[in-house]
Design an enzyme around this catalytic site. Structure first.
Site, PDB file in Angstrom:
ATOM      1  N   ARG A 130       0.823  -1.214   0.000  1.00 60.82           N
ATOM      2  CA  ARG A 130       0.000   0.000   0.000  1.00 60.82           C
ATOM      3  C   ARG A 130       0.861   1.271   0.000  1.00 60.82           C
ATOM      4  O   ARG A 130       0.572   2.231  -0.727  1.00 60.82           O
ATOM      5  CB  ARG A 130      -0.929   0.000   1.216  1.00 60.82           C
ATOM      6  CG  ARG A 130      -1.913  -1.177   1.270  1.00 60.82           C
ATOM      7  CD  ARG A 130      -3.009  -1.066   0.230  1.00 60.82           C
ATOM      8  NE  ARG A 130      -3.914  -2.200   0.264  1.00 60.82           N
ATOM      9  CZ  ARG A 130      -5.001  -2.287   1.022  1.00 60.82           C
ATOM     10  NH1 ARG A 130      -5.307  -1.293   1.836  1.00 60.82           N
ATOM     11  NH2 ARG A 130      -5.771  -3.358   0.971  1.00 60.82           N
ATOM     12  N   ASP A 180     -17.125   8.584   6.745  1.00 62.80           N
ATOM     13  CA  ASP A 180     -15.974   7.718   6.555  1.00 62.80           C
ATOM     14  C   ASP A 180     -14.719   8.533   6.840  1.00 62.80           C
ATOM     15  O   ASP A 180     -14.732   9.768   6.753  1.00 62.80           O
ATOM     16  CB  ASP A 180     -15.930   7.151   5.140  1.00 62.80           C
ATOM     17  CG  ASP A 180     -15.090   5.884   5.048  1.00 62.80           C
ATOM     18  OD1 ASP A 180     -15.660   4.777   5.155  1.00 62.80           O
ATOM     19  OD2 ASP A 180     -13.865   5.999   4.891  1.00 62.80           O
TER      20      ASP A 180
END
Length: 280
Positions: free
Chosen positions: A47, A151
């Site tokens: 990532r 979120d």
């Protein structure tokens, strides 16, 4: 053999040692509350190596310094890179069936209903909520029924707010429910789907770190927090569910993911259905 010298894994484009992983997972916990186990080292490298490439740097120590400095442009990218955003329309459909029943019941005695999709990712969950309600409850579009969708990831929230998806995202969804509330693209937009304005009107999208301050003041009748806490430590889970409880009144409902439960985490709720809880 050099004792005490870590061998750099040749699979890694950039040198990535245990000390880099330890520092990164500490920063991940600090910014998201997510606990990365030792088995997540490869995923962490994968990532964040993308962020090194994007920034044109080759040393993880430099990237760690950027995050520790509080760089306002990179912190959102740091968070977005590690958060998992897998979701789908009408996932765990029994929750949406229960939602319809509960909202219909509440509308008989309440003038306003507040629902929270905590960890809404790219929007499939709140849009599924809104479509289910619009399909099953006549006149709900004119009632004071609002969905707050939050979120941590600002990039994924922007995608959710746009309300544009590829057609295959709706594979398997009940056509009777979705058909009136989506607009299929034509010409250059063939294969894309836009959510109907009536659906989008019911939802407000906001960035929120569940571990930070919550600006909401009104209590929530229904909270969806599904497949979010599985990434958190037990202590963080306890804190989070107790905060949910403090933002709900007796009889309010909480939905969690199929692999989650409140046993040993929070005693403010009782189980009333499959991963459906009621505030006591």
């Amino acid at each position: 053999m050099n004792v005490g010298v870590e061998v750099v894994d040749q699979r890694f484009e950039f040198p990535f040692q245990n000390e880099h992983f330890e520092k990164l997972r500490g920063l991940v916990f600090e910014h998201t509350g997510i606990t990365l186990g030792n088995e997540k080292k490869q995923l962490t490298y994968s990532r964040y190596s993308k962020r090194l490439r994007a920034l044109g740097i080759t040393d993880f120590n430099d990237y760690i310094d950027i995050i520790r400095s509080g760089d306002e442009s990179e912190i959102p990218m740091f968070v977005s890179a590690i958060t998992t955003n897998f979701t789908s329309f009408f996932r765990e459909n029994h929750h949406f069936e229960f939602l319809v029943e509960e909202v219909a019941r509440l509308l008989k005695t309440k003038q306003s209903i507040r629902i929270w999709s905590a960890g809404c990712s790219s929007g499939e969950e709140p849009y599924s909520m809104a479509m289910s309600l619009l399909h099953a409850i006549p006149g709900v579009e004119t009632a004071d029924v609002r969905i707050l969708a939050t979120d941590l990831d600002t990039e994924i929230l922007a995608k959710a707010a746009r309300g544009v998806y590829t057609d295959e995202r709706f594979d398997g969804a009940d056509k009777q429910i979705i058909s009136p509330w989506i607009k299929r693209g034509r010409g250059d937009n063939t294969g894309l789907v836009l959510m109907h304005p009536a659906v989008r009107k019911m939802i407000t999208y906001r960035q929120l770190n569940l571990l930070g301050p919550w600006p909401m003041k009104s209590p929530f009748d229904i909270i969806f927090c599904r497949n979010v806490v599985i990434y958190f430590s037990k202590d963080v889970q306890k804190t989070l569910f107790n905060r949910f409880s403090a933002n709900q009144q007796k009889g309010a409902k909480l939905m969690i993911g199929h692999s989650e439960n409140l046993a040993g985490v929070c005693d403010s709720y009782r189980l009333i259905g499959r991963t459906i809880y009621e505030k006591m």
